[in-house]
Each structure stands twice: as structure tokens, then as C-alpha cells.
Scaffold this active site. Structure first.
Site, PDB file in Angstrom:
ATOM      1  N   ASN A   9       0.879  -1.160   0.000  1.00 26.36           N
ATOM      2  CA  ASN A   9       0.000   0.000   0.000  1.00 26.36           C
ATOM      3  C   ASN A   9       0.921   1.215   0.000  1.00 26.36           C
ATOM      4  O   ASN A   9       1.596   1.481   1.001  1.00 26.36           O
ATOM      5  CB  ASN A   9      -0.899   0.008   1.235  1.00 26.36           C
ATOM      6  CG  ASN A   9      -1.810   1.217   1.293  1.00 26.36           C
ATOM      7  OD1 ASN A   9      -1.636   2.181   0.566  1.00 26.36           O
ATOM      8  ND2 ASN A   9      -2.787   1.169   2.177  1.00 26.36           N
ATOM      9  N   ARG A  11       0.484   4.206   0.412  1.00 25.60           N
ATOM     10  CA  ARG A  11       0.175   5.227   1.411  1.00 25.60           C
ATOM     11  C   ARG A  11       0.717   4.866   2.785  1.00 25.60           C
ATOM     12  O   ARG A  11       0.708   5.691   3.702  1.00 25.60           O
ATOM     13  CB  ARG A  11      -1.333   5.442   1.488  1.00 25.60           C
ATOM     14  CG  ARG A  11      -1.889   6.009   0.179  1.00 25.60           C
ATOM     15  CD  ARG A  11      -3.351   6.301   0.270  1.00 25.60           C
ATOM     16  NE  ARG A  11      -3.554   7.375   1.238  1.00 25.60           N
ATOM     17  CZ  ARG A  11      -4.696   7.619   1.860  1.00 25.60           C
ATOM     18  NH1 ARG A  11      -5.734   6.857   1.629  1.00 25.60           N
ATOM     19  NH2 ARG A  11      -4.790   8.599   2.716  1.00 25.60           N
ATOM     20  N   CYS A  12       1.202   3.635   2.943  1.00 24.81           N
ATOM     21  CA  CYS A  12       1.684   3.149   4.238  1.00 24.81           C
ATOM     22  C   CYS A  12       3.203   3.320   4.328  1.00 24.81           C
ATOM     23  O   CYS A  12       3.947   2.818   3.488  1.00 24.81           O
ATOM     24  CB  CYS A  12       1.310   1.674   4.385  1.00 24.81           C
ATOM     25  SG  CYS A  12       2.038   0.868   5.820  1.00 24.81           S
ATOM     26  N   SER A  13       3.668   3.990   5.361  1.00 25.07           N
ATOM     27  CA  SER A  13       5.101   4.236   5.503  1.00 25.07           C
ATOM     28  C   SER A  13       5.876   2.928   5.694  1.00 25.07           C
ATOM     29  O   SER A  13       6.983   2.781   5.156  1.00 25.07           O
ATOM     30  CB  SER A  13       5.382   5.191   6.662  1.00 25.07           C
ATOM     31  OG  SER A  13       4.976   4.617   7.897  1.00 25.07           O
TER      32      SER A  13
END
Length: 115
Positions: A9, A11-13
Site C-alpha cells: 500500500n 500510502r503506508c510508511s
């Protein structure tokens, strides 16, 4: 070593960190954006069989979708059905070399596939 599939994903760090670690190691990474291309039940069962852990580890239990389901995290079939219905609750990132799969929390865990 062949390639590693990263359930990712962007958007996930933690997911971005795992992707960077694999890239820095020179690994050919096949990125699968599981929110855009969700896993089906058969794929999830196969993933679970390769995972270093239990079905409960696949779930992001703090997500609203999971909490409203009232499913049992210790029941693999309930976990799989929940993830198929709500891909957002799948834990991320997950690195999979086809023989072993590892949840990248922390991201450094994915390096175990390089040994």
C-alpha cells in the site's frame, strides 16, 4: 534468488520502507497493490500456508471494518472471508518469495527472505 512479491500500500510508511529495503538489496520486487488488485480466498489460503505466523496476524484488527464484523481472529476461514470482503484490513506489507511469506512489521522483517 527469484523475485519477491510485496503486497503493498503506497500510502503506508512501513510498506514504503519495506519496498526500499528490498530495492536497496538489489532484489527484483513485484509490487502488488492489494487494494487495487485484492487477493481472492484461494490466494489468501496459499499465503497463509507460507506465512510465518497465524491467520490472526493477517488482520489489521484496529480497522473499523474488522471491528464491525465481529469475526474470530483465530478462525482462518473467518479471517479469509473478512479480507476478501474488506481488503483494507489485510496487514501490510507482506513479502512473499513463493515459499515463505513474512509480514513486514517492522519493515526489517522482510530481510529474512534474503537469507
Amino acid at each position: 534468488m527469484s523475485s519477491i512479491t510485496l503486497l503493498h500500500n503506497p500510502r503506508c510508511s512501513k510498506s514504503r520502507e519495506a519496498l526500499a529495503l528490498l530495492g536497496e538489496a538489489g532484489i527484483d520486487v513485484c509490487v502488488r497493490r492489494y487494494l487495487d488488485d485484492p487477493l481472492n480466498g484461494e490466494e489468501l489460503r496459499a499465503l497463509l500456508a507460507r506465512l510465518d505466523g497465524a491467520a490472526r496476524d493477517l488482520v489489521r484488527a484496529n480497522e473499523t471494518e474488522w471491528k464491525t464484523l465481529g469475526a474470530d481472529r483465530d478462525d482462518a476461514e473467518q479471517v479469509i472471508a473478512a479480507i476478501v470482503a474488506h481488503p483494507r484490513i489485510l496487514q501490510r506489507p507482506i513479502a512473499d518469495d513463493g515459499e515463505r511469506a513474512i509480514i513486514g512489521r517492522p519493515p526489517e522483517n522482510v530481510q529474512a527472505l534474503l537469507d
